[in-house]
Design a protein around this motif. Structure first.
Motif, PDB file in Angstrom:
ATOM      1  N   TRP A   1     -52.093 -37.027  42.164  1.00 13.15           N
ATOM      2  CA  TRP A   1     -52.941 -36.226  41.278  1.00 13.15           C
ATOM      3  C   TRP A   1     -53.859 -37.128  40.480  1.00 13.15           C
ATOM      4  O   TRP A   1     -53.675 -38.338  40.424  1.00 13.15           O
TER       5      TRP A   1
ATOM      6  N   ASP B   1     -55.242 -32.164  31.401  1.00 16.32           N
ATOM      7  CA  ASP B   1     -53.798 -32.434  31.436  1.00 16.32           C
ATOM      8  C   ASP B   1     -53.251 -32.550  30.025  1.00 16.32           C
ATOM      9  O   ASP B   1     -52.173 -32.040  29.713  1.00 16.32           O
TER      10      ASP B   1
ATOM     11  N   TRP C   1     -55.736 -37.733  36.728  1.00 13.94           N
ATOM     12  CA  TRP C   1     -55.693 -37.444  35.288  1.00 13.94           C
ATOM     13  C   TRP C   1     -57.052 -36.927  34.813  1.00 13.94           C
ATOM     14  O   TRP C   1     -58.089 -37.485  35.160  1.00 13.94           O
TER      15      TRP C   1
ATOM     16  N   ARG D   1     -46.405 -32.666  36.572  1.00 15.38           N
ATOM     17  CA  ARG D   1     -46.767 -32.984  37.958  1.00 15.38           C
ATOM     18  C   ARG D   1     -45.535 -33.412  38.739  1.00 15.38           C
ATOM     19  O   ARG D   1     -44.749 -34.233  38.263  1.00 15.38           O
ATOM     20  N   HIS D   2     -45.398 -32.863  39.947  1.00 15.14           N
ATOM     21  CA  HIS D   2     -44.263 -33.273  40.774  1.00 15.14           C
ATOM     22  C   HIS D   2     -44.461 -34.709  41.259  1.00 15.14           C
ATOM     23  O   HIS D   2     -45.574 -35.096  41.619  1.00 15.14           O
TER      24      HIS D   2
ATOM     25  N   THR E   1     -46.457 -35.523  44.572  1.00 17.58           N
ATOM     26  CA  THR E   1     -47.826 -35.046  44.783  1.00 17.58           C
ATOM     27  C   THR E   1     -48.819 -35.948  44.060  1.00 17.58           C
ATOM     28  O   THR E   1     -48.768 -36.064  42.833  1.00 17.58           O
TER      29      THR E   1
ATOM     30  N   PRO F   1     -41.990 -29.785  37.184  1.00 16.86           N
ATOM     31  CA  PRO F   1     -42.832 -28.621  36.857  1.00 16.86           C
ATOM     32  C   PRO F   1     -42.029 -27.316  36.845  1.00 16.86           C
ATOM     33  O   PRO F   1     -42.244 -26.453  35.985  1.00 16.86           O
TER      34      PRO F   1
END
Ligand code: 5CA
Ligand code: ZN
Length: 424
Positions: free
Chosen positions: A335, A341, A337, A329-330, A333, A387
């Motif tokens: 996100w 993942d 979980w 993940r960047h 960004t 990524p």
């Protein structure tokens, strides 16, 4: 305070590119490549619960910052704090009927273990808030003497331990740089101030946003000698201002943490440092990790929606799989979980391991491998595109399995730049 042990970082042949990252204060990308030594401060944990994946994502992001700097030939000086005295720690200790120092000690130990397992580079100075109190006292006294702070009396009915007790606040109206880190409007600031440790309703404040510098001792609360300030304890933000100034010096390169710290914490730490040491004394750039969520909300100790690194480890998940899941993940960004993942990271780990098993030490580094290493370097140097770096290694791994033998070049780069030990 004792740090943890760092993994060794192999030196790669050639040199990496200068680091470019997003700076919250200027709102754009900045190249951060000082002359010789790069100086980094990252906000550490408040040790009242165990390390969750949001924390791990934050410390991993700044681990990558250091790996890019090291690869570009810089020396790195890294400082991290531990907020081992603060309101949430005291509240949790009270709730659970344990002493706050024991709670902190246990959680810090677990944090060190998690960081080591994840192969996160350790700070050169790992400093507890409590250890830093004498520096805070001097800093706050200096601000008081300059006329930039004011005092609010605390009566014995309010729990003051001493007679003539005072809390001390910074007068933000005298700080022209206030607002420069977050760039937020007053409305935006007011919206989150109370829920992020602020006290906008405290009677006697000149501005609801003025930050607390020193809290006079109250009955039942831990306190330390404050010289002319009286017994008490420091406010949260000054802790990071003084630790950074003390161990890195003014004008250091990056102040880091999660995006939940943009305001008030990093804004106030910067403005308090300016009040203590003059304008431009704090960080040159502010880098923030986006929030990691779980089940629809920000993962947080106060909400209790946690996926703990230690739990995953106990369940037998390889720490490098956790690391790979986070790297996918960047950092900018937000996100959430999910189990997917972990499954994706597990698969990647197995493929990369299969490729690494094909190492032939006698093999010359191929052109494709050199290109892969350059791609990983370039991706990370350009705003920490982990990524993108993983994708480059994925391509190498598929090719390796097809060809049937590889040189050690790419696994060495994966170790040095991504911190993933494929051999272990
Ligand atoms: N002790 C203070 C900083 S001085 C503190 O914020 N502690 S903490 O334990 O709450 O968080 C530790 C670090 O993890 C901070 O940098 C914070 O911004 C970051 N963090 C907390 N929750 C998350 C999350 N859900 N996602 C990403 N980073 C997070
Ligand atoms: Zn901090």
């Amino acid at each position: 305070m004792k740090s943890w042990s760092s993994p060794s970082v192999p030196r790669l042949s050639g040199s990496g590119e200068p680091l470019t990252v997003h700076d919250t204060a200027s709102g754009g990308l900045r190249t951060v490549h000082p002359a010789e030594q790069a100086r980094l401060y990252v906000c550490g944990i408040t040790p009242y619960d165990a390390t969750h994946l949001g924390h791990a994502a934050t410390y991993l992001t700044f681990d990558l910052v250091q790996r890019v700097w090291l690869d570009a030939g810089l020396e790195v000086r890294y400082v991290q704090n531990v907020t081992d005295i603060d309101e949430p720690l005291l509240e949790r200790a009270q709730r659970d009927g344990v002493h706050w120092e024991d709670l902190a000690e246990g959680e810090i130990d677990l944090f060190r273990e998690d960081m080591e397992a994840l192969r996160i580079l350790a700070p050169d100075h790992y400093v507890g808030a409590v250890e830093g109190i004498p520096d805070d006292v001097h800093a706050v006294q200096k601000v008081v003497a300059s006329g930039a702070a004011y005092r609010i009396p605390v009566s014995q009915e309010e729990g003051a331990v001493e007679t003539d007790a005072h809390d001390v606040y910074l007068d933000l109206s005298l700080q022209p740089s206030f607002g420069e880190v977050s760039g937020w409007t007053r409305e935006q600031m007011m919206e989150v101030f109370a829920e992020r440790g602020g006290d906008p309703d405290r009677e006697g404040k000149r501005d609801p946003l003025d930050p607390l510098l020193w809290r006079a001792a109250r009955e039942g609360e831990p306190h330390w000698p404050g010289e002319s300030l009286g017994e008490g304890r420091p406010g949260w933000h000054i802790e990071c201002s003084t630790i950074a100034l003390q161990h890195l010096g003014p004008g250091f390169d990056i102040q880091g943490g999660g995006s939940d710290l943009i305001f008030p914490h990093h804004e106030m730490s910067a403005v308090e440092a300016a009040a203590v040491a003059g304008p431009d004394s704090f960080a040159r750039a502010y880098v923030h990790q986006a929030m990691v969520g779980y089940e629809g909300e920000k993962m947080s100790k106060s909400k209790g929606n946690l996926v703990l690194v230690s739990t995953l480890r106990r369940e037998g998940v390889h720490p490098m799989v956790i690391r790979l899941a986070l790297l996918a993940r960047h950092y900018r960004t937000p996100w959430e979980w999910t189990d997917a993942d972990l499954a994706g990271a597990q698969q990647r780990w197995e493929t990369w391991r299969a490729a690494t098993a094909l190492i032939d030490d006698a093999l010359e580094v191929g052109e494709r491998e050199t290109r892969t290493v350059q791609e990983v370097r370039a991706r990370l140097a350009q705003d920490l595109d982990a990524p993108g770096a993983l994708a480059a290694v994925d391509a190498w791994a598929s090719e390796a399995v097809r060809v049937g033998s590889v040189s050690p070049a790419v696994p060495a780069a994966v170790d040095a730049l991504l911190g993933v030990d494929l051999a272990g």
